[in-house]
Design a protein around this motif. Structure first.
Motif, PDB file in Angstrom:
ATOM      1  N   LYS A  23       7.778  12.180  24.871  1.00  0.00           N
ATOM      2  CA  LYS A  23       7.301  11.403  26.022  1.00  0.00           C
ATOM      3  C   LYS A  23       8.433  10.463  26.432  1.00  0.00           C
ATOM      4  O   LYS A  23       8.832   9.593  25.649  1.00  0.00           O
ATOM      5  CB  LYS A  23       6.067  10.596  25.617  1.00  0.00           C
ATOM      6  N   PRO A  24       9.007  10.642  27.625  1.00  0.00           N
ATOM      7  CA  PRO A  24      10.188   9.856  27.981  1.00  0.00           C
ATOM      8  C   PRO A  24       9.884   8.389  28.272  1.00  0.00           C
ATOM      9  O   PRO A  24       8.798   8.038  28.697  1.00  0.00           O
ATOM     10  CB  PRO A  24      10.700  10.544  29.246  1.00  0.00           C
ATOM     11  N   ARG A  25      10.891   7.562  28.036  1.00  0.00           N
ATOM     12  CA  ARG A  25      10.853   6.157  28.427  1.00  0.00           C
ATOM     13  C   ARG A  25      11.092   6.127  29.934  1.00  0.00           C
ATOM     14  O   ARG A  25      11.947   6.846  30.450  1.00  0.00           O
ATOM     15  CB  ARG A  25      11.954   5.402  27.693  1.00  0.00           C
ATOM     16  N   VAL A  26      10.350   5.315  30.667  1.00  0.00           N
ATOM     17  CA  VAL A  26      10.433   5.269  32.124  1.00  0.00           C
ATOM     18  C   VAL A  26      10.876   3.873  32.553  1.00  0.00           C
ATOM     19  O   VAL A  26      10.269   2.875  32.163  1.00  0.00           O
ATOM     20  CB  VAL A  26       9.066   5.595  32.772  1.00  0.00           C
ATOM     21  N   ILE A  27      11.936   3.818  33.364  1.00  0.00           N
ATOM     22  CA  ILE A  27      12.402   2.561  33.946  1.00  0.00           C
ATOM     23  C   ILE A  27      12.409   2.770  35.456  1.00  0.00           C
ATOM     24  O   ILE A  27      12.993   3.734  35.948  1.00  0.00           O
ATOM     25  CB  ILE A  27      13.794   2.177  33.441  1.00  0.00           C
ATOM     26  N   ILE A  28      11.738   1.880  36.189  1.00  0.00           N
ATOM     27  CA  ILE A  28      11.642   1.983  37.649  1.00  0.00           C
ATOM     28  C   ILE A  28      12.335   0.773  38.258  1.00  0.00           C
ATOM     29  O   ILE A  28      12.042  -0.365  37.885  1.00  0.00           O
ATOM     30  CB  ILE A  28      10.167   2.015  38.106  1.00  0.00           C
ATOM     31  N   VAL A  29      13.257   1.039  39.189  1.00  0.00           N
ATOM     32  CA  VAL A  29      14.020  -0.023  39.841  1.00  0.00           C
ATOM     33  C   VAL A  29      13.826   0.119  41.343  1.00  0.00           C
ATOM     34  O   VAL A  29      13.974   1.208  41.892  1.00  0.00           O
ATOM     35  CB  VAL A  29      15.518   0.087  39.482  1.00  0.00           C
ATOM     36  N   ASP A  30      13.464  -0.981  42.026  1.00  0.00           N
ATOM     37  CA  ASP A  30      13.280  -0.904  43.477  1.00  0.00           C
ATOM     38  C   ASP A  30      14.628  -0.962  44.186  1.00  0.00           C
ATOM     39  O   ASP A  30      15.679  -1.091  43.553  1.00  0.00           O
ATOM     40  CB  ASP A  30      12.307  -1.966  43.984  1.00  0.00           C
ATOM     41  N   SER A  31      14.615  -0.858  45.512  1.00  0.00           N
ATOM     42  CA  SER A  31      15.848  -0.771  46.292  1.00  0.00           C
ATOM     43  C   SER A  31      16.698  -2.045  46.238  1.00  0.00           C
ATOM     44  O   SER A  31      17.875  -2.011  46.552  1.00  0.00           O
ATOM     45  CB  SER A  31      15.528  -0.422  47.746  1.00  0.00           C
ATOM     46  N   SER A  32      16.110  -3.165  45.801  1.00  0.00           N
ATOM     47  CA  SER A  32      16.894  -4.390  45.667  1.00  0.00           C
ATOM     48  C   SER A  32      17.385  -4.606  44.235  1.00  0.00           C
ATOM     49  O   SER A  32      17.963  -5.638  43.922  1.00  0.00           O
ATOM     50  CB  SER A  32      16.078  -5.608  46.138  1.00  0.00           C
ATOM     51  N   GLY A  33      17.153  -3.617  43.355  1.00  0.00           N
ATOM     52  CA  GLY A  33      17.657  -3.695  41.991  1.00  0.00           C
ATOM     53  C   GLY A  33      16.725  -4.330  40.979  1.00  0.00           C
ATOM     54  O   GLY A  33      17.088  -4.500  39.821  1.00  0.00           O
ATOM     55  N   THR A  76      14.378   3.952  42.423  1.00  0.00           N
ATOM     56  CA  THR A  76      14.912   4.961  41.519  1.00  0.00           C
ATOM     57  C   THR A  76      14.128   4.924  40.213  1.00  0.00           C
ATOM     58  O   THR A  76      13.799   3.848  39.724  1.00  0.00           O
ATOM     59  CB  THR A  76      16.404   4.707  41.229  1.00  0.00           C
ATOM     60  N   VAL A  77      13.850   6.116  39.662  1.00  0.00           N
ATOM     61  CA  VAL A  77      13.187   6.230  38.362  1.00  0.00           C
ATOM     62  C   VAL A  77      14.208   6.809  37.376  1.00  0.00           C
ATOM     63  O   VAL A  77      14.866   7.802  37.679  1.00  0.00           O
ATOM     64  CB  VAL A  77      11.957   7.149  38.429  1.00  0.00           C
ATOM     65  N   TYR A  78      14.323   6.169  36.213  1.00  0.00           N
ATOM     66  CA  TYR A  78      15.182   6.659  35.145  1.00  0.00           C
ATOM     67  C   TYR A  78      14.288   7.108  33.993  1.00  0.00           C
ATOM     68  O   TYR A  78      13.442   6.339  33.528  1.00  0.00           O
ATOM     69  CB  TYR A  78      16.118   5.554  34.648  1.00  0.00           C
ATOM     70  N   LEU A  79      14.461   8.339  33.543  1.00  0.00           N
ATOM     71  CA  LEU A  79      13.756   8.843  32.361  1.00  0.00           C
ATOM     72  C   LEU A  79      14.768   9.035  31.246  1.00  0.00           C
ATOM     73  O   LEU A  79      15.825   9.598  31.468  1.00  0.00           O
ATOM     74  CB  LEU A  79      13.101  10.196  32.649  1.00  0.00           C
TER      75      LEU A  79
END
Length: 74
Positions: free
Chosen positions: A35-45, A70-73
Motif C-alpha cells: 500500500k503506497p505512501r501518498v503525498i499530495i501537494v497543491d499548485s502553490s506547493g 501533484t500526487v506522489y506515491l
C-alpha cells in the motif's frame, strides 16, 4: 518537486508522480507490492489532505472541492 522516500525491501526509492488539473477526484494505477505512501501537494506547493481509498493496484483520492496539484506515491 520530488520527495524521495526509502521503501524497505523495495530496493531503494520507487516513486510515481501524477499531476492533475481542476479535479475533485484523482484515480492512479500503480504496480507497488505494498500500500503506497501518498503525498499530495497543491499548485502553490502546500501539502494537502484528501480522502484516499486503496484498491489492489490503484488508489482514488477525493477532495471537497476542485483543485490542481501533484500526487506522489512511494
Amino acid at each position: 518537486m520530488a520527495i524521495p522516500i526509502y521503501s524497505p525491501g523495495g530496493g531503494g526509492i520507487t516513486q510515481t508522480t501524477t499531476e492533475f488539473l481542476n479535479q475533485s477526484s484523482v484515480s492512479i494505477s500503480h504496480n507497488f507490492s505494498h500500500k503506497p505512501r501518498v503525498i499530495i501537494v497543491d499548485s502553490s506547493g502546500e501539502v494537502i489532505v484528501g480522502d484516499i481509498q486503496y484498491f489492489s493496484n490503484s488508489i482514488t483520492i477525493t477532495f471537497c472541492t476542485t483543485i490542481t496539484g501533484t500526487v506522489y506515491l512511494t
